[in-house]
Design an enzyme around this catalytic site. Structure first.
Site, PDB file in Angstrom:
ATOM      1  N   ALA A 174       0.853  -0.777  -0.007  1.00 54.15           N
ATOM      2  CA  ALA A 174      -0.070  -0.115   0.624  1.00 54.15           C
ATOM      3  C   ALA A 174       0.404   1.146   0.387  1.00 54.15           C
ATOM      4  O   ALA A 174       2.209   1.159   0.293  1.00 54.15           O
ATOM      5  CB  ALA A 174      -0.884  -0.108   0.981  1.00 54.15           C
ATOM      6  N   GLU A 200      -0.519  -9.659  -0.231  1.00 53.75           N
ATOM      7  CA  GLU A 200      -1.969  -9.688  -0.277  1.00 53.75           C
ATOM      8  C   GLU A 200      -3.060  -9.607  -1.454  1.00 53.75           C
ATOM      9  O   GLU A 200      -3.249 -10.328  -1.716  1.00 53.75           O
ATOM     10  CB  GLU A 200      -2.607  -8.491   0.642  1.00 53.75           C
ATOM     11  CG  GLU A 200      -2.086  -8.236   2.211  1.00 53.75           C
ATOM     12  CD  GLU A 200      -2.146  -7.504   2.848  1.00 53.75           C
ATOM     13  OE1 GLU A 200      -1.731  -6.172   2.962  1.00 53.75           O
ATOM     14  OE2 GLU A 200      -3.182  -8.201   4.354  1.00 53.75           O
TER      15      GLU A 200
HETATM   16  N1  CO8 Z   1       4.875   2.983  -0.928  1.00 51.67           N
HETATM   17  C1  CO8 Z   1       5.094   4.197  -1.463  1.00 51.67           C
HETATM   18  N2  CO8 Z   1       6.196   4.341  -2.326  1.00 51.67           N
HETATM   19  C2  CO8 Z   1       7.097   3.584  -2.149  1.00 51.67           C
HETATM   20  C3  CO8 Z   1       6.448   2.066  -1.713  1.00 51.67           C
HETATM   21  C4  CO8 Z   1       5.440   2.147  -0.960  1.00 51.67           C
HETATM   22  N3  CO8 Z   1       5.095   0.869  -0.570  1.00 51.67           N
HETATM   23  N4  CO8 Z   1       7.287   0.993  -2.158  1.00 51.67           N
HETATM   24  C5  CO8 Z   1       8.565   1.513  -2.915  1.00 51.67           C
HETATM   25  N5  CO8 Z   1       7.774   3.169  -2.851  1.00 51.67           N
HETATM   26  C6  CO8 Z   1       8.664   4.236  -3.650  1.00 51.67           C
HETATM   27  C7  CO8 Z   1       9.707   5.025  -2.757  1.00 51.67           C
HETATM   28  O1  CO8 Z   1       9.702   5.459  -1.803  1.00 51.67           O
HETATM   29  C8  CO8 Z   1      11.018   5.360  -4.045  1.00 51.67           C
HETATM   30  O2  CO8 Z   1      10.090   6.649  -4.316  1.00 51.67           O
HETATM   31  P1  CO8 Z   1      11.343   8.028  -4.445  1.00 51.67           P
HETATM   32  O3  CO8 Z   1      12.046   7.341  -6.070  1.00 51.67           O
HETATM   33  O4  CO8 Z   1      10.254   9.077  -4.346  1.00 51.67           O
HETATM   34  O5  CO8 Z   1      12.327   8.030  -3.453  1.00 51.67           O
HETATM   35  C9  CO8 Z   1      10.504   4.750  -5.115  1.00 51.67           C
HETATM   36  O6  CO8 Z   1       9.255   4.188  -5.250  1.00 51.67           O
HETATM   37  C10 CO8 Z   1      11.814   4.055  -5.666  1.00 51.67           C
HETATM   38  O7  CO8 Z   1      11.471   2.624  -4.412  1.00 51.67           O
HETATM   39  P2  CO8 Z   1      12.945   2.346  -3.291  1.00 51.67           P
HETATM   40  O8  CO8 Z   1      14.654   3.515  -3.906  1.00 51.67           O
HETATM   41  O9  CO8 Z   1      13.261   2.460  -2.252  1.00 51.67           O
HETATM   42  O10 CO8 Z   1      13.346   0.930  -4.437  1.00 51.67           O
HETATM   43  P3  CO8 Z   1      14.705   0.588  -3.663  1.00 51.67           P
HETATM   44  O11 CO8 Z   1      14.777  -0.950  -4.993  1.00 51.67           O
HETATM   45  O12 CO8 Z   1      16.091   0.239  -3.417  1.00 51.67           O
HETATM   46  O13 CO8 Z   1      13.834  -1.134  -2.993  1.00 51.67           O
HETATM   47  C11 CO8 Z   1      11.627  -1.848  -2.060  1.00 51.67           C
HETATM   48  C12 CO8 Z   1      12.363  -1.929  -3.354  1.00 51.67           C
HETATM   49  C13 CO8 Z   1      12.782  -2.877  -0.728  1.00 51.67           C
HETATM   50  C14 CO8 Z   1      10.784  -2.936  -2.589  1.00 51.67           C
HETATM   51  C15 CO8 Z   1      11.570  -0.547  -0.729  1.00 51.67           C
HETATM   52  O14 CO8 Z   1      10.713   0.997  -1.888  1.00 51.67           O
HETATM   53  C16 CO8 Z   1      10.343  -0.399   0.329  1.00 51.67           C
HETATM   54  O15 CO8 Z   1      10.734  -1.018   0.384  1.00 51.67           O
HETATM   55  N6  CO8 Z   1       9.544  -0.698  -0.039  1.00 51.67           N
HETATM   56  C17 CO8 Z   1       8.345  -0.254   0.911  1.00 51.67           C
HETATM   57  C18 CO8 Z   1       7.469  -1.872   1.385  1.00 51.67           C
HETATM   58  C19 CO8 Z   1       6.630  -2.438   1.810  1.00 51.67           C
HETATM   59  O16 CO8 Z   1       7.218  -1.848   3.048  1.00 51.67           O
HETATM   60  N7  CO8 Z   1       5.447  -2.208   1.963  1.00 51.67           N
HETATM   61  C20 CO8 Z   1       4.347  -2.866   2.955  1.00 51.67           C
HETATM   62  C21 CO8 Z   1       4.386  -1.717   2.682  1.00 51.67           C
HETATM   63  S1  CO8 Z   1       2.999  -0.756   3.802  1.00 51.67           S
HETATM   64  C22 CO8 Z   1       1.363  -2.396   3.174  1.00 51.67           C
HETATM   65  O17 CO8 Z   1       1.735  -2.751   1.678  1.00 51.67           O
HETATM   66  C23 CO8 Z   1      -0.175  -2.357   3.888  1.00 51.67           C
HETATM   67  C24 CO8 Z   1      -1.592  -2.905   3.535  1.00 51.67           C
HETATM   68  C25 CO8 Z   1      -2.444  -2.734   4.192  1.00 51.67           C
HETATM   69  C26 CO8 Z   1      -2.595  -1.560   4.185  1.00 51.67           C
HETATM   70  C27 CO8 Z   1      -3.648  -1.834   5.360  1.00 51.67           C
HETATM   71  C28 CO8 Z   1      -4.558   0.896   5.748  1.00 51.67           C
HETATM   72  C29 CO8 Z   1      -5.408   0.614   6.770  1.00 51.67           C
END
Ligand code: CO8
Length: 258
Positions: free
Chosen positions: A64, A112
């Site tokens: 998300a 999910e």
């Molecule tokens: N949300 C928003 N932006 C994101 C997300 C995300 N989930 N994942 C990646 N991005 C963005 C980064 O912020 C980055 O943006 P920018 O270039 O502007 O800095 C861009 O995408 C590229 O990402 P990275 O530079 O971080 O790329 P890497 O290759 O270094 O890393 C990863 C890739 C490992 C995937 C890393 O981006 C990461 O850890 N992302 C978050 C993953 C995460 O934690 N996902 C779970 C989110 S919580 C969730 O899904 C809950 C679901 C239920 C919600 C219920 C609501 C109440």
């Protein structure tokens, strides 16, 4: 509805829906969830198998959208979770098979989303995880419900409590995905699987899906009774007549989905 974050292709009974938000690795914001919700409602009998994948080479769906969630209060958090859960339930209960072709990161809401599909196949580059507790939340799009069903409570709890990211081969080992392919092969393999399904009777596949999905949460007598009822229903279809007549007359069945 015009979609800003979905790419949709129809191809002889197979529809491919790609989540496409390149700036955030296809993370799901509420607009994307609403677009998926709308898209699901537009599906008609011309789609007999749906394949869901992520646009680009790196990510299926990286969760998300954290930038949207960062400022939510409790009622808004509840509402965001409800929206995602409702959209994923709509996918799960579609009367057609849904295949997730997991081409990269499937984290949090991405994992999910894949779990709401009937079948998951993955690229060797795919990575899975439920990292929510590291953000101070729990899986909120039904991951606490579906992950234990797929991999058992022990491994689900390990994944959710540690937030660890697992590779495609580990996802295969624990039964989270059915198969792992080289990245360039993944979509062809998904299409191949869909094409095999297209050869079979659509109503029978739909009833089999209903029997598995609804039967899973019932006790033995309930599940067996449900299967019995749906099995009986097959005999009210033209496809059953056609399938059996084709077998007995040594010809290929031509199913109409009736
Ligand atoms: N949300 C928003 N932006 C994101 C997300 C995300 N989930 N994942 C990646 N991005 C963005 C980064 O912020 C980055 O943006 P920018 O270039 O502007 O800095 C861009 O995408 C590229 O990402 P990275 O530079 O971080 O790329 P890497 O290759 O270094 O890393 C990863 C890739 C490992 C995937 C890393 O981006 C990461 O850890 N992302 C978050 C993953 C995460 O934690 N996902 C779970 C989110 S919580 C969730 O899904 C809950 C679901 C239920 C919600 C219920 C609501 C109440």
């Amino acid at each position: 509805m015009e979609y800003n974050f979905l790419k949709v292709e129809h191809n002889d009974g197979i529809t491919v829906m790609k989540v496409s938000a390149p700036k955030s690795l296809n993370a799901l914001n509420s607009t994307i969830l609403e677009e998926i919700d709308d898209f699901i409602l537009t599906l008609d009998e011309t789609t007999r198998v749906l394949i869901i994948t992520g646009d680009g080479e790196k990510s299926f769906v990286a969760g998300a959208d954290i930038s949207e969630m960062a400022h939510l209060d409790e009622p808004q958090g509840f509402e965001f979770g409800r929206l995602g859960a409702q959209v994923f339930r709509a996918i799960e209960t579609l009367p057609i098979p849904v295949i997730a072709a997991v081409n990269g990161f499937a984290l949090g809401g991405g994992c999910e989303l894949a779990m709401s599909c009937d079948i998951r196949i993955a690229s060797s580059k795919a990575k899975f995880g439920q990292p929510e507790v590291g953000l101070g939340i729990i899986p909120g799009f039904s991951g606490t419900y579906r992950l234990p069903k797929l991999v058992g409570q022990g491994y689900a709890k390990e994944m959710i409590y540690t937030g660890k990211i697992i590779r495609a081969d580990e996802a295969l080992r624990i039964g989270l995905v059915n198969a792992v392919y080289e990245p360039e092969e993944l979509m062809d393999k998904a299409m191949e699987m869909a094409a095999m399904m297209l050869k079979n009777a659509p109503v029978a596949i739909s009833l089999a899906k209903q029997s598995i999905n609804e039967g899973y949460d019932l006790d033995a007598d309930g599940a067996i009774g449900l299967e019995n009822k749906l099995f009986g229903k097959c005999f009210a279809t033209q496809d059953q007549k056609e399938g059996m007549d084709a077998f007995l007359n040594k010809r290929k069945a031509a199913f109409k989905g009736e």
